[in-house]
Write an enzyme that holds these catalytic residues in place. Structure first.
Site, PDB file in Angstrom:
ATOM      1  N   GLY A 231       0.811  -1.214   0.000  1.00 40.79           N
ATOM      2  CA  GLY A 231       0.000   0.000   0.000  1.00 40.79           C
ATOM      3  C   GLY A 231       0.839   1.256   0.000  1.00 40.79           C
ATOM      4  O   GLY A 231       2.036   1.222  -0.270  1.00 40.79           O
ATOM      5  N   CYS A 232       0.163   2.394   0.303  1.00 41.03           N
ATOM      6  CA  CYS A 232       0.784   3.720   0.194  1.00 41.03           C
ATOM      7  C   CYS A 232       1.356   3.844  -1.234  1.00 41.03           C
ATOM      8  O   CYS A 232       2.532   4.116  -1.436  1.00 41.03           O
ATOM      9  CB  CYS A 232       1.861   3.905   1.257  1.00 41.03           C
ATOM     10  SG  CYS A 232       2.435   5.602   1.333  1.00 41.03           S
ATOM     11  N   LEU A 233       0.474   3.616  -2.173  1.00 40.47           N
ATOM     12  CA  LEU A 233       0.900   3.421  -3.565  1.00 40.47           C
ATOM     13  C   LEU A 233       1.433   4.705  -4.198  1.00 40.47           C
ATOM     14  O   LEU A 233       0.878   5.777  -3.999  1.00 40.47           O
ATOM     15  CB  LEU A 233      -0.273   2.881  -4.395  1.00 40.47           C
ATOM     16  CG  LEU A 233      -0.878   1.564  -3.901  1.00 40.47           C
ATOM     17  CD1 LEU A 233      -2.018   1.125  -4.821  1.00 40.47           C
ATOM     18  CD2 LEU A 233       0.176   0.463  -3.796  1.00 40.47           C
TER      19      LEU A 233
ATOM     20  N   GLU B 207       3.987   6.111  -7.865  1.00 36.10           N
ATOM     21  CA  GLU B 207       4.161   5.842  -9.298  1.00 36.10           C
ATOM     22  C   GLU B 207       4.923   4.530  -9.540  1.00 36.10           C
ATOM     23  O   GLU B 207       4.669   3.836 -10.526  1.00 36.10           O
ATOM     24  CB  GLU B 207       4.858   7.042  -9.964  1.00 36.10           C
ATOM     25  CG  GLU B 207       4.896   7.010 -11.471  1.00 36.10           C
ATOM     26  CD  GLU B 207       3.546   6.758 -12.154  1.00 36.10           C
ATOM     27  OE1 GLU B 207       2.498   7.244 -11.658  1.00 36.10           O
ATOM     28  OE2 GLU B 207       3.535   6.051 -13.191  1.00 36.10           O
TER      29      GLU B 207
ATOM     30  N   HIS C  66       4.626   1.708  -7.885  1.00 35.79           N
ATOM     31  CA  HIS C  66       3.635   0.618  -7.893  1.00 35.79           C
ATOM     32  C   HIS C  66       2.734   0.708  -9.124  1.00 35.79           C
ATOM     33  O   HIS C  66       2.415  -0.296  -9.757  1.00 35.79           O
ATOM     34  CB  HIS C  66       2.716   0.715  -6.663  1.00 35.79           C
ATOM     35  CG  HIS C  66       3.404   0.596  -5.352  1.00 35.79           C
ATOM     36  ND1 HIS C  66       3.517   1.647  -4.469  1.00 35.79           N
ATOM     37  CD2 HIS C  66       4.012  -0.453  -4.747  1.00 35.79           C
ATOM     38  CE1 HIS C  66       4.150   1.264  -3.389  1.00 35.79           C
ATOM     39  NE2 HIS C  66       4.482  -0.013  -3.525  1.00 35.79           N
TER      40      HIS C  66
ATOM     41  N   GLN D  15      12.260  -3.101  -9.473  1.00 34.73           N
ATOM     42  CA  GLN D  15      13.719  -3.255  -9.418  1.00 34.73           C
ATOM     43  C   GLN D  15      14.352  -2.501  -8.244  1.00 34.73           C
ATOM     44  O   GLN D  15      15.456  -2.812  -7.828  1.00 34.73           O
ATOM     45  CB  GLN D  15      14.308  -2.793 -10.762  1.00 34.73           C
ATOM     46  CG  GLN D  15      15.816  -2.687 -10.851  1.00 34.73           C
ATOM     47  CD  GLN D  15      16.497  -4.048 -10.706  1.00 34.73           C
ATOM     48  OE1 GLN D  15      15.891  -5.086 -10.909  1.00 34.73           O
ATOM     49  NE2 GLN D  15      17.763  -4.022 -10.324  1.00 34.73           N
TER      50      GLN D  15
ATOM     51  N   THR E 200      11.191   6.236  -6.135  1.00 38.05           N
ATOM     52  CA  THR E 200       9.912   6.340  -5.431  1.00 38.05           C
ATOM     53  C   THR E 200       9.834   5.207  -4.402  1.00 38.05           C
ATOM     54  O   THR E 200      10.229   4.071  -4.684  1.00 38.05           O
ATOM     55  CB  THR E 200       8.706   6.262  -6.397  1.00 38.05           C
ATOM     56  OG1 THR E 200       8.798   5.052  -7.132  1.00 38.05           O
ATOM     57  CG2 THR E 200       8.666   7.439  -7.344  1.00 38.05           C
TER      58      THR E 200
END
Ligand code: PAF
Length: 280
Positions: A31-33, A35, A37, A148, A184
């Site tokens: 969660g806490c998505l 870019e 994710h 990655q 990110t």
């Protein structure tokens, strides 16, 4: 887009999808998505008919003094982001459903997990492999997409899938970066402006190393020393490791072979543990 909380419901739904011939793509997240994710959802959508995003802050991958309790949780906003990006199902099980009382079975990859983050987070990868194995059994993916940025996690999961003959393809999405170069990460939310500006030196130091290799440096020592020196110039950064490793096995390199290895860095920006890596 559907949201499913129950493990049993998710599993029978996935079995139904598979028996009707649909290809399932899984994007496992806590969660806490961001870019990073969302770009994995794009990859899953290209390769599969139905995309499941799991959102589960997995307690077994956090050590006792780590940030499990304060890990950012923002389910409603995450569900909206998944809907907007075109996911088909958000699976967000409870801890009690994933790890019922008396739970006692773990999956342990013993080699790739041992170095790098495995040194200072000794049970972390056992928690990751265990929850991923469970998520694979529940959602039955044909493909599962990981980022990655968590290079060691990617290598560990690929090894688990190979060793345990799991019938899923593991696809790795490129690290997404913000304008200041920072990879990110949900944990970036912890950083103050000042911490963030110092933390952005991590990605700058990776680029510096890549330039050194492009300009002919082949000494691992030299790269590690320059990157460490660069990071130590930031007052709020404490280096955990700077290592050049083989990108599949995570074994430390002796000399640089361009294109084959990763430079991996972990550092504290005051209270926040950050990782990043670059292909040299
Ligand atoms: O990378 C993550 O967010 C987690 O380690 C994962 C793969 C979702 C397992 O909890």
């Amino acid at each position: 887009m559907q949201t499913i909380q129950s493990v049993n419901e998710m599993q029978s739904h996935a079995i139904g999808l598979r028996s009707s011939g649909r290809l399932i793509g899984l994007v496992p997240t806590m969660g806490c998505l961001h870019e990073g994710h969302l770009s994995l959802i794009d990859i899953a959508k290209e390769k599969a008919d139905k995309v499941i995003v799991s959102i589960f802050v997995n307690p077994t991958q956090f050590g006792p003094s780590e940030d499990y309790d304060k890990y950012p949780r923002m389910l409603d906003a995450d569900i909206e982001k998944c809907r907007a990006r075109g996911a088909d199902i958000v699976f967000n099980p409870s801890v009690e459903d994933m790890y019922p009382q008396g739970y006692s079975t773990y999956v342990n990859e013993e080699r790739i997990s041992a170095g790098l983050c495995g040194v200072s987070r000794p049970h972390h990868f056992r928690g990751v492999t265990t929850v991923c194995m469970k998520l694979f059994n529940i959602t039955r993916p044909d493909i599962a997409v990981f980022g990655q940025k968590d290079a060691q996690q990617c290598a560990v999961i690929k090894k688990m899938v190979a060793d345990l003959n799991i019938p899923a393809e593991i696809v790795i999405g490129e690290t997404q970066r913000d304008a200041d170069g920072m990879a990110t990460s949900s944990r970036n939310a912890y950083l103050t402006e000042v911490q963030r500006s110092e933390a952005s030196n991590i990605s700058k130091s990776l680029l510096m190393a890549k330039d050194m290799v492009a300009n002919g440096t082949r000494s691992v020592d030299r790269i590690v020393a320059e990157v460490t020196h660069h990071l130590l110039l930031s007052r709020r950064i404490r280096v955990i490791y700077v290592q050049v490793v083989d990108r599949e096995t995570m074994v430390p390199a002796r000399e640089i072979i361009p294109g084959e290895q990763l430079l991996c860095v972990a550092a504290w920006a005051e209270q926040t543990r950050l990782i990043d890596n670059i292909k040299l």
